[in-house]
Design a protein around this motif. Structure first.
Motif, PDB file in Angstrom:
ATOM      1  N   GLU A  99       0.823  -1.207   0.000  1.00 34.29           N
ATOM      2  CA  GLU A  99       0.000   0.000   0.000  1.00 34.29           C
ATOM      3  C   GLU A  99       0.856   1.255   0.000  1.00 34.29           C
ATOM      4  O   GLU A  99       0.542   2.237  -0.682  1.00 34.29           O
ATOM      5  N   ARG A 100       1.958   1.250   0.752  1.00 32.45           N
ATOM      6  CA  ARG A 100       2.870   2.408   0.762  1.00 32.45           C
ATOM      7  C   ARG A 100       3.501   2.611  -0.619  1.00 32.45           C
ATOM      8  O   ARG A 100       3.686   3.749  -1.070  1.00 32.45           O
ATOM      9  N   THR A 101       3.843   1.520  -1.264  1.00 32.89           N
ATOM     10  CA  THR A 101       4.422   1.606  -2.607  1.00 32.89           C
ATOM     11  C   THR A 101       3.450   2.292  -3.557  1.00 32.89           C
ATOM     12  O   THR A 101       3.848   3.161  -4.337  1.00 32.89           O
ATOM     13  N   LEU A 102       2.191   1.911  -3.499  1.00 32.40           N
ATOM     14  CA  LEU A 102       1.196   2.538  -4.372  1.00 32.40           C
ATOM     15  C   LEU A 102       1.009   4.006  -4.024  1.00 32.40           C
ATOM     16  O   LEU A 102       0.804   4.842  -4.914  1.00 32.40           O
ATOM     17  N   ALA A 103       1.055   4.336  -2.726  1.00 33.08           N
ATOM     18  CA  ALA A 103       0.889   5.739  -2.324  1.00 33.08           C
ATOM     19  C   ALA A 103       2.050   6.593  -2.828  1.00 33.08           C
ATOM     20  O   ALA A 103       1.851   7.735  -3.264  1.00 33.08           O
ATOM     21  N   VAL A 104       3.250   6.052  -2.814  1.00 32.37           N
ATOM     22  CA  VAL A 104       4.435   6.805  -3.234  1.00 32.37           C
ATOM     23  C   VAL A 104       4.477   6.960  -4.751  1.00 32.37           C
ATOM     24  O   VAL A 104       4.890   8.005  -5.269  1.00 32.37           O
ATOM     25  N   THR A 105       4.035   5.941  -5.465  1.00 34.95           N
ATOM     26  CA  THR A 105       4.138   5.982  -6.929  1.00 34.95           C
ATOM     27  C   THR A 105       2.960   6.689  -7.591  1.00 34.95           C
ATOM     28  O   THR A 105       2.944   6.831  -8.810  1.00 34.95           O
ATOM     29  N   ALA A 106       1.987   7.132  -6.833  1.00 37.76           N
ATOM     30  CA  ALA A 106       0.837   7.835  -7.421  1.00 37.76           C
ATOM     31  C   ALA A 106       1.305   9.116  -8.089  1.00 37.76           C
ATOM     32  O   ALA A 106       2.075   9.883  -7.515  1.00 37.76           O
ATOM     33  N   GLU A 110       4.332   7.668 -17.150  1.00 40.65           N
ATOM     34  CA  GLU A 110       3.870   6.426 -17.764  1.00 40.65           C
ATOM     35  C   GLU A 110       4.915   5.316 -17.747  1.00 40.65           C
ATOM     36  O   GLU A 110       4.572   4.146 -17.911  1.00 40.65           O
ATOM     37  N   THR A 111       6.152   5.617 -17.518  1.00 41.01           N
ATOM     38  CA  THR A 111       7.193   4.586 -17.568  1.00 41.01           C
ATOM     39  C   THR A 111       7.069   3.604 -16.408  1.00 41.01           C
ATOM     40  O   THR A 111       7.453   2.438 -16.545  1.00 41.01           O
ATOM     41  N   VAL A 112       6.541   4.034 -15.289  1.00 45.40           N
ATOM     42  CA  VAL A 112       6.399   3.134 -14.135  1.00 45.40           C
ATOM     43  C   VAL A 112       4.990   2.545 -14.040  1.00 45.40           C
ATOM     44  O   VAL A 112       4.705   1.783 -13.119  1.00 45.40           O
ATOM     45  N   LYS A 113       4.116   2.888 -15.014  1.00 47.90           N
ATOM     46  CA  LYS A 113       2.743   2.408 -14.966  1.00 47.90           C
ATOM     47  C   LYS A 113       2.657   0.877 -14.929  1.00 47.90           C
ATOM     48  O   LYS A 113       1.876   0.338 -14.148  1.00 47.90           O
ATOM     49  N   PRO A 114       3.436   0.123 -15.708  1.00 48.95           N
ATOM     50  CA  PRO A 114       3.348  -1.353 -15.613  1.00 48.95           C
ATOM     51  C   PRO A 114       3.764  -1.890 -14.233  1.00 48.95           C
ATOM     52  O   PRO A 114       3.176  -2.856 -13.738  1.00 48.95           O
ATOM     53  N   ILE A 115       4.719  -1.236 -13.616  1.00 48.41           N
ATOM     54  CA  ILE A 115       5.139  -1.656 -12.277  1.00 48.41           C
ATOM     55  C   ILE A 115       4.021  -1.395 -11.275  1.00 48.41           C
ATOM     56  O   ILE A 115       3.713  -2.226 -10.423  1.00 48.41           O
ATOM     57  N   ILE A 116       3.380  -0.234 -11.399  1.00 48.52           N
ATOM     58  CA  ILE A 116       2.281   0.116 -10.501  1.00 48.52           C
ATOM     59  C   ILE A 116       1.138  -0.882 -10.663  1.00 48.52           C
ATOM     60  O   ILE A 116       0.554  -1.338  -9.673  1.00 48.52           O
ATOM     61  N   GLY A 118       1.334  -3.952 -11.631  1.00 49.11           N
ATOM     62  CA  GLY A 118       1.765  -5.215 -11.035  1.00 49.11           C
ATOM     63  C   GLY A 118       1.633  -5.197  -9.510  1.00 49.11           C
ATOM     64  O   GLY A 118       1.174  -6.167  -8.885  1.00 49.11           O
ATOM     65  N   VAL A 119       2.012  -4.079  -8.905  1.00 48.59           N
ATOM     66  CA  VAL A 119       1.880  -3.946  -7.452  1.00 48.59           C
ATOM     67  C   VAL A 119       0.404  -3.945  -7.058  1.00 48.59           C
ATOM     68  O   VAL A 119       0.015  -4.568  -6.071  1.00 48.59           O
ATOM     69  N   GLU A 120      -0.442  -3.266  -7.847  1.00 49.97           N
ATOM     70  CA  GLU A 120      -1.883  -3.250  -7.557  1.00 49.97           C
ATOM     71  C   GLU A 120      -2.472  -4.660  -7.624  1.00 49.97           C
ATOM     72  O   GLU A 120      -3.274  -5.040  -6.764  1.00 49.97           O
ATOM     73  N   LEU A 121      -2.089  -5.424  -8.638  1.00 50.00           N
ATOM     74  CA  LEU A 121      -2.592  -6.804  -8.765  1.00 50.00           C
ATOM     75  C   LEU A 121      -2.093  -7.685  -7.620  1.00 50.00           C
ATOM     76  O   LEU A 121      -2.839  -8.520  -7.091  1.00 50.00           O
ATOM     77  N   THR A 122      -0.852  -7.487  -7.232  1.00 48.14           N
ATOM     78  CA  THR A 122      -0.301  -8.254  -6.109  1.00 48.14           C
ATOM     79  C   THR A 122      -1.043  -7.915  -4.820  1.00 48.14           C
ATOM     80  O   THR A 122      -1.418  -8.810  -4.058  1.00 48.14           O
ATOM     81  N   LEU A 123      -1.283  -6.620  -4.598  1.00 48.80           N
ATOM     82  CA  LEU A 123      -2.017  -6.201  -3.409  1.00 48.80           C
ATOM     83  C   LEU A 123      -3.445  -6.754  -3.431  1.00 48.80           C
ATOM     84  O   LEU A 123      -3.956  -7.228  -2.406  1.00 48.80           O
TER      85      LEU A 123
END
Length: 195
Positions: A99-106, A110-116, A118-123
């Protein structure tokens, strides 16, 4: 024959023919019953009293056995229900970090969108797995402060909301089968100080 009569113990006395005809017993035999013979009515009352006491003892023993069985079943049920508690406590920091990762990357590009994503799906898969085992989050923002579910980290003066209202959640709390595993860490409002 004389020897066998001599070998008899002295306490055993056979009634003489006169005593047998008169229906009397030897002297020692009377000492066994004593002078306290009960009448048939008294004997019946005593036996009924003993029977009632035995029934009462049997019912108490049966009730104790049922109580022990019920308590053992409850203990087994609680063990099943809350066996995951320590495992759950170990997983909660992982959920917090996602959850902290998603809050920081908000708001990043667009370059980090696939990583975000992936983190959302994992969460999401983590929270679905927790929900499957009756682990629910406690996110009380805007709710009244409840010391049974929340841990107040600070009091903040705020005239916009009622006093003792949760105005911010620093860390979500979690319950397992409606039993608190971790309280929510919150900021609570208080009435402004008088000028």
């Amino acid at each position: 024959m004389a020897e066998s009569e001599q070998n008899k113990p002295e306490t055993e006395q056979t009634p003489t023919p006169e005593q047998a005809a008169a229906g009397t017993e030897p002297e020692n035999a009377g000492s066994v019953q004593g002078d306290n013979e009960l009448t048939p009515e008294e004997l019946m009352a005593k036996l009924e009293e003993d029977l009632n006491a035995a029934r009462d003892a049997a019912l108490r023993a049966q009730a104790d056995a049922q109580n022990i069985k019920r308590r053992a079943e409850q203990d087994v049920e609680k063990s099943r229900k809350f066996a995951l508690e320590s495992f759950c406590k170990e997983l909660l920091p992982v959920v917090d970090n996602l959850e902290r990762t998603l809050a920081v990357t908000a708001g990043h590009d667009e370059t980090v969108k696939p990583i975000i994503e992936g983190v959302e799906l994992t969460l999401k898969s983590f929270t679905d797995a927790l929900r499957k085992f009756n682990i629910e989050s406690v996110d009380p923002e805007g709710a009244p402060f409840d010391p049974q579910l929340h841990q107040a980290m600070s009091l903040v003066e705020n005239a916009d909301v009622e006093p003792n209202t949760v105005i911010a959640v620093m860390q979500k709390g979690y319950t397992l089968n409606s039993r608190l595993v971790r309280p929510a860490m919150v900021m609570v409002s208080k009435a402004p100080a008088a000028p």
